[in-house]
Scaffold this motif. Structure first.
Motif, short mmCIF file in Angstrom:
data_model
loop_
_atom_site.label_atom_id
_atom_site.label_comp_id
_atom_site.label_asym_id
_atom_site.label_seq_id
_atom_site.Cartn_x
_atom_site.Cartn_y
_atom_site.Cartn_z
N THR A 83 3.17 0.34 -9.03
CA THR A 83 3.12 -1.10 -8.72
C THR A 83 2.39 -1.37 -7.42
OG1 THR A 83 5.24 -1.05 -7.52
CG2 THR A 83 5.32 -1.41 -9.91
N ALA A 84 1.75 -0.34 -6.83
CA ALA A 84 1.17 -0.48 -5.49
C ALA A 84 0.09 -1.54 -5.43
CB ALA A 84 0.59 0.87 -5.04
N GLU A 85 -0.57 -1.80 -6.53
CA GLU A 85 -1.65 -2.80 -6.51
C GLU A 85 -1.13 -4.19 -6.19
OE1 GLU A 85 -5.64 -3.81 -9.18
OE2 GLU A 85 -4.08 -2.49 -9.95
N LYS A 86 0.17 -4.39 -6.36
CA LYS A 86 0.78 -5.70 -6.09
C LYS A 86 1.38 -5.78 -4.69
CE LYS A 86 2.00 -6.09 -10.98
NZ LYS A 86 3.11 -6.21 -11.97
N TRP A 87 1.13 -4.78 -3.88
CA TRP A 87 1.74 -4.75 -2.56
C TRP A 87 0.95 -5.55 -1.52
CZ3 TRP A 87 2.97 1.19 -1.89
CH2 TRP A 87 3.92 1.58 -2.85
N ALA A 88 -0.12 -6.19 -1.90
CA ALA A 88 -0.96 -6.92 -0.94
C ALA A 88 -0.09 -7.89 -0.13
CB ALA A 88 -2.04 -7.68 -1.69
N PRO A 89 -0.36 -8.00 1.17
CA PRO A 89 -1.50 -7.44 1.92
C PRO A 89 -1.25 -6.06 2.54
CG PRO A 89 -0.32 -8.96 3.30
CD PRO A 89 0.42 -8.93 2.00
N LEU A 90 -0.22 -5.36 2.10
CA LEU A 90 0.07 -4.04 2.66
C LEU A 90 -1.01 -3.05 2.23
CD1 LEU A 90 2.29 -2.57 4.28
CD2 LEU A 90 3.29 -1.88 2.09
N PHE A 91 -1.55 -2.28 3.18
CA PHE A 91 -2.58 -1.27 2.97
C PHE A 91 -3.90 -1.90 2.49
CE2 PHE A 91 1.35 1.23 1.78
CZ PHE A 91 1.46 1.84 3.02
N HIS A 92 -4.95 -1.09 2.59
CA HIS A 92 -6.26 -1.50 2.09
C HIS A 92 -6.25 -1.51 0.56
CE1 HIS A 92 -10.61 -1.35 1.25
NE2 HIS A 92 -10.75 -1.90 2.45
N ARG A 93 -7.11 -2.33 -0.02
CA ARG A 93 -7.13 -2.48 -1.48
C ARG A 93 -7.39 -1.16 -2.17
NH1 ARG A 93 -11.19 -3.94 -5.37
NH2 ARG A 93 -12.73 -4.00 -3.70
N TYR A 94 -8.27 -0.33 -1.61
CA TYR A 94 -8.59 0.94 -2.26
C TYR A 94 -7.42 1.92 -2.16
CZ TYR A 94 -13.40 -0.68 -2.62
OH TYR A 94 -14.51 -1.40 -2.95
N ILE A 95 -6.64 1.84 -1.09
CA ILE A 95 -5.45 2.69 -0.98
C ILE A 95 -4.44 2.28 -2.04
CG2 ILE A 95 -3.49 3.30 0.48
CD1 ILE A 95 -5.31 3.06 2.89
N ARG A 96 -4.25 0.97 -2.21
CA ARG A 96 -3.32 0.50 -3.24
C ARG A 96 -3.78 0.93 -4.63
NH1 ARG A 96 -3.87 -4.41 -0.36
NH2 ARG A 96 -4.95 -5.34 -2.16
N MET A 97 -5.08 0.84 -4.89
CA MET A 97 -5.60 1.27 -6.18
C MET A 97 -5.38 2.76 -6.40
SD MET A 97 -9.19 -0.89 -6.36
CE MET A 97 -9.76 0.08 -7.76
N GLY A 98 -5.61 3.56 -5.35
CA GLY A 98 -5.41 5.00 -5.48
C GLY A 98 -3.96 5.35 -5.77
N LEU A 99 -3.03 4.68 -5.07
CA LEU A 99 -1.61 4.93 -5.31
C LEU A 99 -1.22 4.55 -6.73
CD1 LEU A 99 -0.08 3.64 -1.94
CD2 LEU A 99 -0.32 6.02 -2.68
N THR A 100 -1.78 3.44 -7.22
CA THR A 100 -1.46 3.00 -8.58
C THR A 100 -1.99 3.98 -9.62
OG1 THR A 100 -1.51 0.68 -7.89
CG2 THR A 100 -1.75 1.13 -10.24
N GLU A 101 -3.23 4.39 -9.47
CA GLU A 101 -3.88 5.20 -10.49
C GLU A 101 -3.37 6.64 -10.50
OE1 GLU A 101 -8.06 4.84 -9.95
OE2 GLU A 101 -8.08 2.67 -10.27
N TYR A 102 -2.91 7.13 -9.35
CA TYR A 102 -2.44 8.52 -9.27
C TYR A 102 -0.95 8.58 -8.97
CZ TYR A 102 -7.37 9.64 -9.34
OH TYR A 102 -8.68 9.75 -9.71
N ALA A 103 -0.21 7.56 -9.43
CA ALA A 103 1.23 7.50 -9.16
C ALA A 103 1.95 8.73 -9.70
CB ALA A 103 1.81 6.22 -9.78
N ALA A 104 1.66 9.10 -10.94
CA ALA A 104 2.35 10.23 -11.56
C ALA A 104 2.02 11.53 -10.84
CB ALA A 104 1.97 10.33 -13.04
#
Length: 438
Positions: A83-104
């Motif tokens: 769910t990291a992509e919904k954490w805005a404005p926490l962290f940079h957008r690319y960090i949130r995307m990376g956490l979301t895509e590689y969560a597992a």
């Protein structure tokens, strides 16, 4: 088994050459694909329970309790990071995307390391079995990779065609439906899926599994909702429409899958690297409880986007709290019966999959294709079926074809008038159900 899988290969090649997808999947509806997706979720959960049962039989009680914590922890951390992509404005957008895509992957790495910290390091643990010697089969009873399939009597070679046909039907339907599920409308995919080439590749890898003497593996991770969900991103598109005779252009945000070849290629490459020395040793550090947690996570992710789950919630909702239906759908009774039928059919198929007749379970799903088209349309009202079902591989609904296209406008309910429980509903719309007001 080797000759059975070799026969599977040339049968797959024939299906690909005849472009079997077009004339076999043409009449499949979301009634079948939703059942198949729910079955996959249940199987994932069941596999997780089996892993924990094996841990219970081999580990001490304290180690078994930690195995449960590790499995649930792997799942919960992966769900949280997804769910990291919904954490805005926490962290940079690319960090949130990376956490979301590689969560597992991140969660797995964390819980591989946790058992080596502090007093947990003294607990016994069950890890994945890998070969202790370089370039040797992991099975101690085998000394060579290749099976001597050429020594089999000719009679048994031809006898292996029959089970080869059964496995071909299983793999073909499994792969086709899985590909359909991860390219449904909610993912907004544009590029056509290479169904024929996928089947050629599947046949080739199946034959290699037979020659190497390992169980046939249908690598569906790139053809899974979990993979599609990880590639979702937001695009801005222009929509032109008329208001009081005046042309108006509105910019809307649309969720689409980032279509590319890199992530499935990297997944396949990673599997090859970590199943080969020396990184094979690293794979052997993975506790089976973490594998159970991964199964739980994959089951949850698949279930979360299945419309059956959301319609099942309405089975437990008081009638006074149910959202409004389209005008031509008279009652929720038909929707509830449709959902209950899917759940019962899935349960029956799952029970069959636990018996010796497990390889035949795809035949049950296939049998429900004509049942949906020729029997269910006599038991359910057509507006109800238009509302909850649709063709899986092409636009429209079976009832629209029967009515000569009439009612197609009614088939897709307006988002503002009805709850998003149909076959093309998106995760974002489903999340709005909790805030729905009648």
């Amino acid at each position: 088994m080797a000759w059975t899988l070799i026969h599977c290969a040339w049968l797959h090649y024939i299906l690909a050459a005849l472009n079997a997808h077009d004339w076999t999947m043409r009449y499949v509806t979301t009634f079948n694909t939703e059942i198949f997706s729910l079955l996959n979720s249940i199987i994932y959960f069941h596999k997780a329970i089996q892993e924990l049962q094996r841990a219970h039989s081999t580990l001490s009680f304290a180690a078994f309790l930690y195995a449960i914590i590790g499995a649930i922890g792997t799942m919960l951390v992966a769900i949280f990071l997804s769910t990291a992509e919904k954490w805005a404005p926490l962290f940079h957008r690319y960090i949130r995307m990376g956490l979301t895509e590689y969560a597992a992957a991140i969660s797995i790495i964390i819980f591989i390391g946790v058992p080596h910290i502090g007093e947990l390091a003294s607990l016994d643990r069950q890890t994945l079995q890998v070969s202790s010697q370089s370039f040797r089969p992991s099975d101690p009873s085998r000394t060579a990779f290749l099976v001597h399939f050429w020594n089999l009597p000719i009679g048994w070679v031809f006898a292996a065609i029959l089970p080869g046909i059964v496995i071909t039907v299983l793999f073909f339907f499994d792969h086709e439906v899985s590909s359909i599920i991860c390219t449904v409308d909610r993912y907004g995919t544009k590029k056509p899926t290479g169904f024929a080439w996928d089947i050629v590749l599947l046949g080739t890898t199946t034959a290699l599994c037979g020659i190497l003497g390992i169980p046939p593996a249908n690598g569906l991770l790139p053809q899974a909702p979990l993979h599609s969900e990880s590639l979702l991103h937001t695009e801005k598109e222009e929509f032109a429409f008329s208001v009081d005779g005046e042309a108006t252009i509105e910019i809307r945000e649309v969720r689409r899958v980032h279509e590319q070849r890199w992530s499935p290629f990297l997944q396949a490459g990673g599997i090859l690297i970590f199943t080969s020395p020396p990184l094979q040793f690293v794979l052997g550090l993975t506790p089976t409880s973490v594998l159970a947690g991964l199964f739980l996570f994959m089951g949850e992710q698949s279930l979360a986007v299945n419309p059956i789950l959301h319609r099942a919630c309405y089975l437990l909702t008081p009638s006074s709290e149910l959202p409004p239906l389209p005008k031509d759908v008279k009652s929720w009774v038909g929707v509830h019966l449709y959902t209950a039928t899917q759940i019962v059919v899935t349960t029956i198929i799952f029970i069959v999959s636990l018996t010796k007749g497990a390889p035949a379970f795809p035949l049950i799903i296939i049998a429900f294709v004509p049942i949906r088209l020729f029997v269910m349309n006599k038991l359910w009202a057509r507006p109800t079926l238009r509302y909850v079902d649709a063709w899986a591989c092409r636009p429209g609904r079976p009832e629209d074809d029967e009515d000569g296209g009439e009612g197609a406008e009614r088939a897709v309910p307006d988002e503002a008038d009805s709850p998003p429980i149909g076959p093309n509903s998106s995760r974002e719309l489903n999340e709005k159900l909790s805030n729905w007001k009648v």
